[in-house]
Design a protein around this motif. Structure first.
Motif, mmCIF file in Angstrom:
data_model
loop_
_atom_site.group_PDB
_atom_site.id
_atom_site.type_symbol
_atom_site.label_atom_id
_atom_site.label_comp_id
_atom_site.label_asym_id
_atom_site.label_seq_id
_atom_site.Cartn_x
_atom_site.Cartn_y
_atom_site.Cartn_z
ATOM 1 N N ILE A 200 0.861 -1.178 0.000
ATOM 2 C CA ILE A 200 0.000 0.000 0.000
ATOM 3 C C ILE A 200 0.896 1.227 0.000
ATOM 4 O O ILE A 200 1.752 1.374 0.873
ATOM 5 N N ILE A 201 0.726 2.105 -0.961
ATOM 6 C CA ILE A 201 1.504 3.335 -1.006
ATOM 7 C C ILE A 201 0.566 4.536 -0.951
ATOM 8 O O ILE A 201 -0.586 4.468 -1.383
ATOM 9 N N SER A 202 1.074 5.633 -0.405
ATOM 10 C CA SER A 202 0.309 6.881 -0.379
ATOM 11 C C SER A 202 1.285 8.032 -0.294
ATOM 12 O O SER A 202 2.476 7.844 -0.010
ATOM 13 N N GLY A 203 0.766 9.251 -0.556
ATOM 14 C CA GLY A 203 1.613 10.436 -0.525
ATOM 15 C C GLY A 203 2.094 10.871 -1.894
ATOM 16 O O GLY A 203 3.000 11.704 -1.998
ATOM 17 N N VAL A 204 1.487 10.336 -2.944
ATOM 18 C CA VAL A 204 1.924 10.627 -4.314
ATOM 19 C C VAL A 204 1.052 11.724 -4.918
ATOM 20 O O VAL A 204 -0.170 11.700 -4.772
ATOM 21 N N ILE A 205 1.669 12.679 -5.598
ATOM 22 C CA ILE A 205 0.915 13.682 -6.343
ATOM 23 C C ILE A 205 0.834 13.256 -7.804
ATOM 24 O O ILE A 205 1.618 12.428 -8.269
ATOM 25 N N ALA A 206 -0.131 13.839 -8.517
ATOM 26 C CA ALA A 206 -0.418 13.404 -9.890
ATOM 27 C C ALA A 206 0.814 13.491 -10.795
ATOM 28 O O ALA A 206 1.057 12.595 -11.614
ATOM 29 N N ASP A 207 1.596 14.552 -10.660
ATOM 30 C CA ASP A 207 2.753 14.731 -11.532
ATOM 31 C C ASP A 207 3.804 13.642 -11.351
ATOM 32 O O ASP A 207 4.612 13.391 -12.249
ATOM 33 N N SER A 208 3.809 13.003 -10.189
ATOM 34 C CA SER A 208 4.811 11.970 -9.897
ATOM 35 C C SER A 208 4.296 10.559 -10.099
ATOM 36 O O SER A 208 5.074 9.601 -10.032
ATOM 37 N N TRP A 209 2.998 10.416 -10.321
ATOM 38 C CA TRP A 209 2.402 9.087 -10.352
ATOM 39 C C TRP A 209 3.031 8.171 -11.402
ATOM 40 O O TRP A 209 3.322 6.999 -11.132
ATOM 41 N N GLY A 210 3.257 8.676 -12.601
ATOM 42 C CA GLY A 210 3.801 7.840 -13.671
ATOM 43 C C GLY A 210 5.134 7.221 -13.298
ATOM 44 O O GLY A 210 5.358 6.018 -13.512
ATOM 45 N N LYS A 211 6.028 8.020 -12.723
ATOM 46 C CA LYS A 211 7.343 7.511 -12.329
ATOM 47 C C LYS A 211 7.225 6.490 -11.204
ATOM 48 O O LYS A 211 7.942 5.482 -11.183
ATOM 49 N N VAL A 212 6.336 6.748 -10.243
ATOM 50 C CA VAL A 212 6.149 5.823 -9.123
ATOM 51 C C VAL A 212 5.598 4.490 -9.624
ATOM 52 O O VAL A 212 6.119 3.419 -9.277
ATOM 53 N N GLU A 213 4.561 4.548 -10.438
ATOM 54 C CA GLU A 213 3.973 3.312 -10.958
ATOM 55 C C GLU A 213 4.988 2.513 -11.769
ATOM 56 O O GLU A 213 5.092 1.288 -11.636
ATOM 57 N N GLN A 214 5.745 3.194 -12.596
ATOM 58 C CA GLN A 214 6.744 2.527 -13.432
ATOM 59 C C GLN A 214 7.796 1.830 -12.571
ATOM 60 O O GLN A 214 8.184 0.679 -12.846
ATOM 61 N N ALA A 215 8.274 2.504 -11.527
ATOM 62 C CA ALA A 215 9.302 1.931 -10.652
ATOM 63 C C ALA A 215 8.785 0.694 -9.927
ATOM 64 O O ALA A 215 9.521 -0.288 -9.743
ATOM 65 N N ILE A 216 7.526 0.722 -9.516
ATOM 66 C CA ILE A 216 6.974 -0.405 -8.747
ATOM 67 C C ILE A 216 6.628 -1.583 -9.652
ATOM 68 O O ILE A 216 6.951 -2.733 -9.334
ATOM 69 N N THR A 217 6.007 -1.319 -10.778
ATOM 70 C CA THR A 217 5.648 -2.419 -11.680
ATOM 71 C C THR A 217 6.890 -3.079 -12.268
ATOM 72 O O THR A 217 6.851 -4.250 -12.653
ATOM 73 N N ALA A 218 7.999 -2.348 -12.321
ATOM 74 C CA ALA A 218 9.257 -2.928 -12.802
ATOM 75 C C ALA A 218 9.795 -3.989 -11.845
ATOM 76 O O ALA A 218 10.674 -4.777 -12.216
ATOM 77 N N GLU A 219 9.271 -4.004 -10.615
ATOM 78 C CA GLU A 219 9.717 -4.962 -9.595
ATOM 79 C C GLU A 219 8.741 -6.130 -9.444
ATOM 80 O O GLU A 219 8.562 -6.675 -8.362
ATOM 81 N N ASN A 220 8.086 -6.495 -10.530
ATOM 82 C CA ASN A 220 7.201 -7.663 -10.532
ATOM 83 C C ASN A 220 5.980 -7.466 -9.638
ATOM 84 O O ASN A 220 5.522 -8.395 -8.972
ATOM 85 N N MET A 221 5.457 -6.242 -9.622
ATOM 86 C CA MET A 221 4.230 -5.946 -8.888
ATOM 87 C C MET A 221 3.216 -5.315 -9.834
ATOM 88 O O MET A 221 3.582 -4.522 -10.695
ATOM 89 N N ARG A 222 1.968 -5.687 -9.661
ATOM 90 C CA ARG A 222 0.907 -5.164 -10.529
ATOM 91 C C ARG A 222 -0.013 -4.240 -9.746
ATOM 92 O O ARG A 222 -0.247 -4.424 -8.547
ATOM 93 N N LEU A 223 -0.526 -3.235 -10.440
ATOM 94 C CA LEU A 223 -1.453 -2.299 -9.820
ATOM 95 C C LEU A 223 -2.823 -2.952 -9.667
ATOM 96 O O LEU A 223 -3.414 -3.413 -10.641
ATOM 97 N N VAL A 224 -3.325 -2.982 -8.437
ATOM 98 C CA VAL A 224 -4.640 -3.563 -8.150
ATOM 99 C C VAL A 224 -5.709 -2.481 -8.058
ATOM 100 O O VAL A 224 -6.807 -2.627 -8.575
ATOM 101 N N ASP A 225 -5.372 -1.379 -7.399
ATOM 102 C CA ASP A 225 -6.356 -0.310 -7.200
ATOM 103 C C ASP A 225 -5.617 1.004 -6.984
ATOM 104 O O ASP A 225 -4.519 1.022 -6.433
ATOM 105 N N LYS A 226 -6.233 2.086 -7.431
ATOM 106 C CA LYS A 226 -5.664 3.430 -7.295
ATOM 107 C C LYS A 226 -6.789 4.377 -6.886
ATOM 108 O O LYS A 226 -7.879 4.363 -7.478
ATOM 109 N N ARG A 227 -6.542 5.182 -5.854
ATOM 110 C CA ARG A 227 -7.551 6.112 -5.368
ATOM 111 C C ARG A 227 -6.940 7.501 -5.199
ATOM 112 O O ARG A 227 -5.792 7.633 -4.800
#
Length: 241
Positions: A200-227
């Protein structure tokens, strides 16, 4: 959101640095003012009142412990002091909402950057079998330690800015942190999650979301939900088999 700084040497430089950091991380405006020394230690308490949080919790300031708790709610007693985490901020609320949905009895849970300890306490109340927490700031570390005692929460707390090797693999890891820290922690978090475990991650602003998602999915993790709430993004990722 309101915070306080002690007036000490180099405080003006600290204020300027803090203002820039807040604006860089999504704040729309930052305002500073001085208050009398005899008032500051108590002034922030007027903003911290008992409140329902999520579907299961009720937050109680430590100086109002006698207040009646609504039926079906789990009480979390807090004195955050100068540490982040009263449950008022949307980033904390979003984390707790995800935790209520995915933490199961017996789970091993780790809260990275625990602040006041609110999320680690919540994990304990949700029935986690073992809870770990990390915090690098000395003041927050002591505040979290006291809050764990207040709530009878069995949490193993580490004062560090990393994820200690002593922490075993976890079912759930929660991190309410700046985007840069989330990105830097992604490889280590992935190594500390069991197969099908959640981050579970939090504290991300919209401008940074793409980089955060890319870094995490690169580590064999998939996005389940985003709020998203009030400009803040929280997300739930799951490690693949």
């Amino acid at each position: 959101m309101t915070g306080y700084l002690l007036e000490e040497e180099n405080v003006n430089e600290k204020i300027a640095d803090l203002g820039r950091e807040l604006l860089d991380n999504g704040a729309k405006a930052v305002h500073f003012s001085r208050i009398a020394e005899e008032d500051w230690a108590e002034a922030w308490k007027e903003f911290f009142k008992p409140r329902e949080l999520g579907k299961k919790f009720f937050i109680v300031p430590s100086w109002e412990e006698t207040i009646e708790i609504p039926e079906g709610r789990k009480k979390i007693v807090l004195d955050p002091g100068q540490a982040f985490g009263t449950g008022e901020h949307d980033t904390t609320r979003l984390c707790l909402e995800f935790m209520e949905e995915i933490v199961n009895p017996g789970d091993v849970v780790c809260d990275i950057g625990t602040g006041s300890g609110i999320l680690a306490i919540a994990a304990s109340l949700l029935g986690a079998g073992k809870v770990y927490a990390t915090e690098k700031d000395g003041v927050a570390y002591l505040a979290a330690k006291e809050n764990f005692l207040r709530n009878g929460a069995d949490v193993e707390l580490f004062q560090t800015d990393s994820i200690p090797d002593e922490i075993p693999t976890c079912n759930v890891i929660v991190s309410n942190l700046y985007s840069e820290l989330l990105i830097s922690f992604a490889p280590k978090v992935a190594s500390k999650l069991v197969a099908n475990g959640y981050w579970i991650i939090s504290g991300v602003i919209a401008d940074s979301w793409g980089k955060v998602e890319q870094a995490i999915t690169a580590e064999n993790m998939r996005l389940v939900d985003k709020r998203e709430r009030e400009g803040w993004i929280a997300a739930l990722f799951q490690k693949s088999n």
